[in-house]
Design a protein around this motif. Structure first.
Motif, PDB file in Angstrom:
ATOM      1  N   LEU A  29       0.849  -1.189   0.000  1.00 23.71           N
ATOM      2  CA  LEU A  29       0.000   0.000   0.000  1.00 23.71           C
ATOM      3  C   LEU A  29       0.884   1.237   0.000  1.00 23.71           C
ATOM      4  N   SER A  30       0.607   2.144  -0.909  1.00 19.39           N
ATOM      5  CA  SER A  30       1.355   3.391  -0.993  1.00 19.39           C
ATOM      6  C   SER A  30       0.439   4.533  -0.602  1.00 19.39           C
ATOM      7  N   SER A  31       0.829   5.277   0.440  1.00 22.30           N
ATOM      8  CA  SER A  31       0.001   6.374   0.932  1.00 22.30           C
ATOM      9  C   SER A  31       0.284   7.638   0.137  1.00 22.30           C
ATOM     10  N   ASN A  32      -0.777   8.278  -0.338  1.00 23.75           N
ATOM     11  CA  ASN A  32      -0.643   9.528  -1.091  1.00 23.75           C
ATOM     12  C   ASN A  32      -1.542  10.578  -0.445  1.00 23.75           C
ATOM     13  N   LYS A  33      -1.111  10.979   0.759  1.00 21.79           N
ATOM     14  CA  LYS A  33      -1.833  11.981   1.549  1.00 21.79           C
ATOM     15  C   LYS A  33      -3.266  11.538   1.852  1.00 21.79           C
ATOM     16  N   ALA A  34      -4.209  11.893   1.013  1.00 22.79           N
ATOM     17  CA  ALA A  34      -5.616  11.681   1.352  1.00 22.79           C
ATOM     18  C   ALA A  34      -6.133  10.310   0.959  1.00 22.79           C
ATOM     19  N   TYR A  35      -5.353   9.499   0.256  1.00 27.80           N
ATOM     20  CA  TYR A  35      -5.849   8.200  -0.168  1.00 27.80           C
ATOM     21  C   TYR A  35      -4.691   7.224  -0.318  1.00 27.80           C
ATOM     22  N   PHE A  36      -5.069   5.955  -0.485  1.00 32.86           N
ATOM     23  CA  PHE A  36      -4.079   4.896  -0.625  1.00 32.86           C
ATOM     24  C   PHE A  36      -4.090   4.360  -2.054  1.00 32.86           C
ATOM     25  N   GLN A  37      -2.904   3.944  -2.514  1.00 33.38           N
ATOM     26  CA  GLN A  37      -2.765   3.263  -3.796  1.00 33.38           C
ATOM     27  C   GLN A  37      -2.325   1.822  -3.549  1.00 33.38           C
ATOM     28  N   LEU A  38      -2.851   0.899  -4.330  1.00 35.49           N
ATOM     29  CA  LEU A  38      -2.429  -0.500  -4.271  1.00 35.49           C
ATOM     30  C   LEU A  38      -1.473  -0.746  -5.433  1.00 35.49           C
TER      31      LEU A  38
ATOM     32  N   ARG B 112      -7.605 -21.547  -2.778  1.00 34.27           N
ATOM     33  CA  ARG B 112      -7.810 -21.096  -1.408  1.00 34.27           C
ATOM     34  C   ARG B 112      -7.287 -19.679  -1.225  1.00 34.27           C
ATOM     35  N   PHE B 113      -7.743 -19.029  -0.168  1.00 32.03           N
ATOM     36  CA  PHE B 113      -7.216 -17.750   0.304  1.00 32.03           C
ATOM     37  C   PHE B 113      -7.299 -16.664  -0.770  1.00 32.03           C
ATOM     38  N   CYS B 114      -8.359 -16.661  -1.551  1.00 33.56           N
ATOM     39  CA  CYS B 114      -8.520 -15.671  -2.616  1.00 33.56           C
ATOM     40  C   CYS B 114      -9.453 -14.557  -2.156  1.00 33.56           C
ATOM     41  N   PHE B 115      -9.151 -13.335  -2.585  1.00 37.89           N
ATOM     42  CA  PHE B 115     -10.046 -12.210  -2.345  1.00 37.89           C
ATOM     43  C   PHE B 115     -10.026 -11.314  -3.574  1.00 37.89           C
ATOM     44  N   GLU B 116     -10.963 -10.386  -3.604  1.00 41.05           N
ATOM     45  CA  GLU B 116     -11.187  -9.591  -4.805  1.00 41.05           C
ATOM     46  C   GLU B 116     -11.164  -8.118  -4.447  1.00 41.05           C
ATOM     47  N   VAL B 117     -10.467  -7.330  -5.246  1.00 40.18           N
ATOM     48  CA  VAL B 117     -10.461  -5.871  -5.122  1.00 40.18           C
ATOM     49  C   VAL B 117     -11.254  -5.336  -6.310  1.00 40.18           C
ATOM     50  N   ILE B 118     -12.422  -4.720  -6.033  1.00 41.98           N
ATOM     51  CA  ILE B 118     -13.339  -4.308  -7.080  1.00 41.98           C
ATOM     52  C   ILE B 118     -13.409  -2.793  -7.117  1.00 41.98           C
ATOM     53  N   SER B 119     -13.191  -2.225  -8.304  1.00 42.20           N
ATOM     54  CA  SER B 119     -13.362  -0.798  -8.543  1.00 42.20           C
ATOM     55  C   SER B 119     -14.517  -0.621  -9.527  1.00 42.20           C
ATOM     56  N   PRO B 120     -14.947   0.613  -9.766  1.00 44.72           N
ATOM     57  CA  PRO B 120     -16.072   0.804 -10.705  1.00 44.72           C
ATOM     58  C   PRO B 120     -15.782   0.317 -12.114  1.00 44.72           C
ATOM     59  N   THR B 121     -14.511   0.186 -12.486  1.00 47.14           N
ATOM     60  CA  THR B 121     -14.196  -0.163 -13.880  1.00 47.14           C
ATOM     61  C   THR B 121     -13.586  -1.545 -14.048  1.00 47.14           C
TER      62      THR B 121
ATOM     63  N   CYS C 137     -12.952   1.596  -3.952  1.00 53.07           N
ATOM     64  CA  CYS C 137     -12.857   0.140  -4.173  1.00 53.07           C
ATOM     65  C   CYS C 137     -13.564  -0.625  -3.061  1.00 53.07           C
ATOM     66  N   LEU C 138     -13.933  -1.837  -3.401  1.00 50.28           N
ATOM     67  CA  LEU C 138     -14.524  -2.766  -2.448  1.00 50.28           C
ATOM     68  C   LEU C 138     -13.609  -3.990  -2.360  1.00 50.28           C
ATOM     69  N   VAL C 139     -13.338  -4.446  -1.146  1.00 45.85           N
ATOM     70  CA  VAL C 139     -12.504  -5.634  -0.928  1.00 45.85           C
ATOM     71  C   VAL C 139     -13.360  -6.696  -0.278  1.00 45.85           C
ATOM     72  N   ARG C 140     -13.412  -7.881  -0.879  1.00 47.46           N
ATOM     73  CA  ARG C 140     -14.242  -8.937  -0.327  1.00 47.46           C
ATOM     74  C   ARG C 140     -13.639 -10.296  -0.668  1.00 47.46           C
ATOM     75  N   PRO C 141     -13.952 -11.324   0.123  1.00 46.06           N
ATOM     76  CA  PRO C 141     -13.458 -12.674  -0.189  1.00 46.06           C
ATOM     77  C   PRO C 141     -14.055 -13.177  -1.495  1.00 46.06           C
ATOM     78  N   LEU C 142     -13.313 -14.054  -2.151  1.00 49.53           N
ATOM     79  CA  LEU C 142     -13.785 -14.669  -3.394  1.00 49.53           C
ATOM     80  C   LEU C 142     -14.060 -16.139  -3.108  1.00 49.53           C
ATOM     81  N   THR C 143     -15.317 -16.516  -3.163  1.00 48.78           N
ATOM     82  CA  THR C 143     -15.702 -17.878  -2.786  1.00 48.78           C
ATOM     83  C   THR C 143     -15.948 -18.793  -3.988  1.00 48.78           C
ATOM     84  N   ASP C 144     -16.183 -18.226  -5.180  1.00 48.14           N
ATOM     85  CA  ASP C 144     -16.525 -19.061  -6.333  1.00 48.14           C
ATOM     86  C   ASP C 144     -15.276 -19.428  -7.135  1.00 48.14           C
ATOM     87  N   THR C 145     -14.258 -19.904  -6.461  1.00 46.43           N
ATOM     88  CA  THR C 145     -13.033 -20.351  -7.115  1.00 46.43           C
ATOM     89  C   THR C 145     -12.484 -21.556  -6.383  1.00 46.43           C
TER      90      THR C 145
END
Length: 839
Positions: A294-303, A334-343, A323-331
């Motif tokens: 994670l890279s901090s850029n003052k008011a927000y974070f970058q991945l 193991r140990f998968c999660f998803e980072v979802i943005s509008p695009t 962004c939304l971060v949530r576990p990924l269950t349909d795979t």
């Protein structure tokens, strides 16, 4: 003999004494010339060698300057200054050496060369004139003596010629004798003066060097003190790192590999970094391992992420607030999660359950912190915002249970009797295993095992590493007790080192035990049981059939039989493996049940190709191999039942009852034949004993009536993935061909054994080789209409093509498919049966 001094009176008379003295001086000067020329030549060689040495020394000094610049770039100012001073001193010393070489050239080579090329040459020219005038004088004397008295004019001419020639001879003779006398006198001065000048140059050289090093002596004393301090620091560091391997056991810390998540409140800093797998966006959905942070850029974070070498930093999300971060269950991973943005969406995978939870919490906290800061900046208000997916807790609980299950299975290796202590020193709580020997060892002994090389022993962490089901089954078949019976069968008074023994003693013991096999009993084939028997055989180990009970039923059954540890149930009681086949099929043993092999008094007869003579078959005694190998039945040593997960309980291919073990003549009882028969019976203790006795995994049996095959082919024919894996772990080649040109892959395709196909492809078996009928394994699978095996072999060919074209290693899709098929072998083997078999 020294040359005599020439008498000038004798020279004027040209007497024989003069000629003798002259000849002796000429010989002396000729010898002097030869020796001086040799001396000059040697001196020139010495000077050239000195110049070459100085040239190489100059290159050495240039290398030292480069080394100094290296330390300067590392900010090692003290080291750089010390090195520069030493280099300057060596440069001064090189100057002195140059002066010495120049003095040698001038004092010896130049002086002697001048003497040879001027003085000696002039003497030789005068000698030529002297010899010529001497011949002319002889001619004048002869002519004067021969002139007739009746010819006055001729008499006068001859007399005048004689007078002139004699005068010229005397002058030339005097000059020649003078030059010889001067050379004889000067030669001593020349040699001594040249050598004295050379020694004077040496004297100057050593004085200059002495003065130079006298000035350097205080610095050298200081340097020695610094070097002693450096050596002490090195010793201190070495002692601090002696227990470096203990950090490996701290699996929770090391496997996490991420930074701490500092604080949980508003505005708390969030810092996390570590390796994750990222699923690509291409058609094959390949997975690549990258370093995320994670890279901090003052008011927000970058991945962001980068490759292992730190290059090519990529920002996959500029602002995590959207962004939304949530576990990924349909795979299936193991140990998968998803980072979802509008695009777009990014699928990431952690290495462990703990990493998975840490990344999820950190990313969600980073998003929450960024949103708090944005809201505070706009309205000055405060509030608690949490953005979590509704299924997070449930998914994490499921993952936690999965992680515990993996640890439980690997940890159960320690429940095998004898595995509570290290197999080599007896230390408690061993956390490492040698997977090709089937023993568990402590951390210190595991380090010694690693030093032997993977061709001797293959070490794996019980808690740190992932365990394939087939390797777990190999470990379950053996264990410290059985293996030590084999490898420590004849120690002959050697004292086995204990946990507190010196590492050197342990190292010697382990090398003798595993590499030299010094303690293996080589006399096992000469026991009384062998002498009394008529034939020998190798029987299968007992197996536990695949359970059809649900987990709840199994749990109830376990609770009902909680007292079974004191009284063994019928699945764990001691049973003679020489019992009838009907009885054998009704007795189901644990996968960890050791074979109960004892001699039988039943009445088998030789098969046709094994008959000694065409006489009436007779009753005979057949010896089970374990009687002579282990001195009795292994089944009498109780083995505790180990609860394997459902995906590891399959005994597919290992529980057939139609196979009858062959009986062989006693003269065929050799380590090679023992390994060959034990592989067909997938009896791992006997296979290990055969390997310890020196059996060759490539040896092929060519008995009459049998196809010439190796142990690898036998293990495939047995249907046992476990036995095949054991042979591969012990360096058996998968490319060996039998008498029909079939490899192990051909035979597995013929038998339709998907599990063995997966195993062989994982170990890079050659799927392009053709047998004597010109068929590849794929051709056989197509002819058998075996869709699963056809799919695997075609994917292997595609993976090979991708690897050859892209040079990026195995395609992740192929690895995933093979892994899924491998798991299906243990979870749902009925799905891999051919349609014809199902009907």
């Amino acid at each position: 003999m020294p040359a005599p001094v020439i008498d000038y009176g004798e020279c004027l008379r040209d007497s024989p004494n003069f000629r003798q003295q002259l000849n002796m001086n000429e010989v002396s000067l000729d010898e002097l010339e030869v020796r001086l020329e040799k001396l000059v030549k040697v001196c020139n060689g010495m000077i050239e060698g000195g110049k070459s040495y100085i040239s190489q020394q100059a290159q050495f000094l240039a290398g030292l300057w480069e080394m100094s610049s290296y330390f300067a770039s590392d900010q090692e100012t003290e080291t750089t200054a010390t090195l520069n001073k030493l280099i300057h001193t060596l440069q001064e010393l090189t100057k002195f050496q140059n002066i010495l070489i120049d003095q040698a050239s001038r004092s010896i080579t130049k002086n002697l060369t001048t003497f040879l090329r001027e003085d000696i040459k002039q003497m030789k020219e005068t000698k030529g004139y002297f010899n010529k005038i001497s011949n002319d004088l002889d001619s004048a004397l002869t002519k004067n003596a021969a002139v007739s008295k009746s010819r006055p004019s001729d008499l006068e001419d001859a007399s005048n010629l004689l007078t002139a020639t004699r005068s010229c001879f005397r002058y030339t003779g005097m000059d020649y004798v003078y030059q010889i006398s001067m050379l004889q006198q000067r030669k001593k001065h020349l040699v001594l003066d040249s050598l004295a000048n050379f020694m004077s140059a040496y004297n100057t050289f050593f004085h200059q060097g002495s003065d130079l090093f006298s000035d350097l002596e205080p610095f050298l004393r200081q340097l020695q003190g610094n070097l002693q301090s450096m050596a002490e620091n090195h010793v201190v560091l070495e002692k601090q790192l002696e227990k470096r391997h203990t950090y490996v056991t701290q699996a929770e810390t090391l496997e996490t590999g991420v930074g701490e998540v500092a604080g949980t409140g508003k505005g708390a800093p969030v810092k996390i970094e570590g390796y994750l797998f990222k699923r690509g966006q291409n058609a094959f959905r390949t997975w690549n391992r990258r370093w995320f942070y994670l890279s901090s850029n003052k008011a927000y974070f970058q991945l962001c992420y980068s490759k292992r070498n730190g290059e090519d930093v990529t920002v996959i999300e500029d602002d995590l607030r959207i962004c939304l971060v949530r576990p990924l269950t349909d795979t299936d991973r193991r140990f998968c999660f998803e980072v979802i943005s509008p695009t777009k969406s990014h699928v990431l995978q952690a290495d462990s359950e703990e990493q998975y939870r840490t990344w999820l919490a950190s990313l969600q906290q980073g998003i929450s912190s960024a949103l708090h800061e944005a809201m505070d900046g706009e309205s000055g208000g405060s509030g608690s915002i949490q953005w979590e997916d509704s299924d997070t807790e449930e998914a994490q609980d499921s993952k936690a249970r999965g992680g515990q299950k993996k640890d439980r299975n690997a940890g159960q290796i320690l429940d095998i009797p004898g595995n509570e202590n290290c197999a080599d020193c007896g230390a408690t709580d061993p956390q490492w295993a040698s997977i090709n020997w089937g023993v568990v060892v402590c951390i210190e002994c595991s380090g010694i095992h690693r030093s032997l090389g993977v061709h001797i022993t293959k070490i794996r962490g019980i808690k740190l590493d992932v365990w394939e089901p087939e390797i777990l089954k190999v470990m379950a078949e053996l264990g410290n007790n059985i293996v030590n019976k084999i490898l420590e069968g004849k120690v002959e008074g050697r004292q086995k080192p204990g946990p507190e023994a010196d590492r050197g003693l342990k190292e010697v013991w382990i090398k003798d035990k595993y590499r030299e096999k010094m303690f293996v009993n080589k006399e096992v084939f000469k026991s009384r049981e062998v002498e009394e028997a008529d034939a020998w055989t190798v029987k299968r180990l007992r197996r536990r059939a695949r359970s059809g009970k649900s987990k709840k039923e199994e749990k109830k059954h376990e609770e009902a039989d909680s007292s079974g540890k004191e009284a063994l149930d019928k699945d764990e009681k001691d049973v003679d493996t020489c019992a009838d086949e009907a009885e054998e099929s009704s007795l189901l043993e644990s996968v960890l049940r050791a074979s109960t092999l004892a001699s039988s008094s039943s009445a088998p007869t030789w098969s046709e190709h094994q008959a000694i003579s065409p006489v009436q078959p007779r009753m005979m005694t057949v010896l089970n191999a374990e009687v002579c190998l282990f001195g009795g039945s292994l089944g009498k040593h109780h083995v505790a039942s180990v609860e394997l997960d459902s995906d590891q309980e399959s005994t597919d291919g290992e529980g057939e009852t139609v196979w009858s073990p062959p009986h062989d003549r006693l003269d065929t009882l050799t380590p090679d034949m023992l390994l060959y028969r034990a592989a067909r019976a997938h009896n791992l203790p006997v296979m290990l004993q055969a390997l310890a006795l020196g059996a060759d995994t490539e040896w092929q049996c060519g008995q009459v009536g049998e196809v010439r095959r190796a142990a690898m082919h036998q293990s495939v024919l047995s249907g046992s993935v476990m036995a095949t894996e054991f042979l591969i772990l012990n360096s058996a080649r998968t490319v060996a061909v039998d008498g029909e040109g079939n490899t192990a892959l051909h035979l597995a395709a013929q038998l339709g054994n998907t599990g063995q196909i997966c195993l062989l492809l994982k170990h890079r078996a050659d799927h392009h080789r053709v047998n004597n009928e010109g068929k590849e394994p794929l051709d056989i699978a197509v002819a058998n209409s075996d869709a699963d095996i056809v799919t695997l072999l075609r994917l292997a060919a595609l993976n090979e093509e991708i690897r050859a074209n892209d040079m990026t290693g195995d395609d992740d899709t192929f690895n995933d498919v093979v892994q899924e098929f491998s798991q299906m072998v243990y979870t749902h083997p009925e799905r891999l049966q051919k349609k014809s078999e199902k009907k």
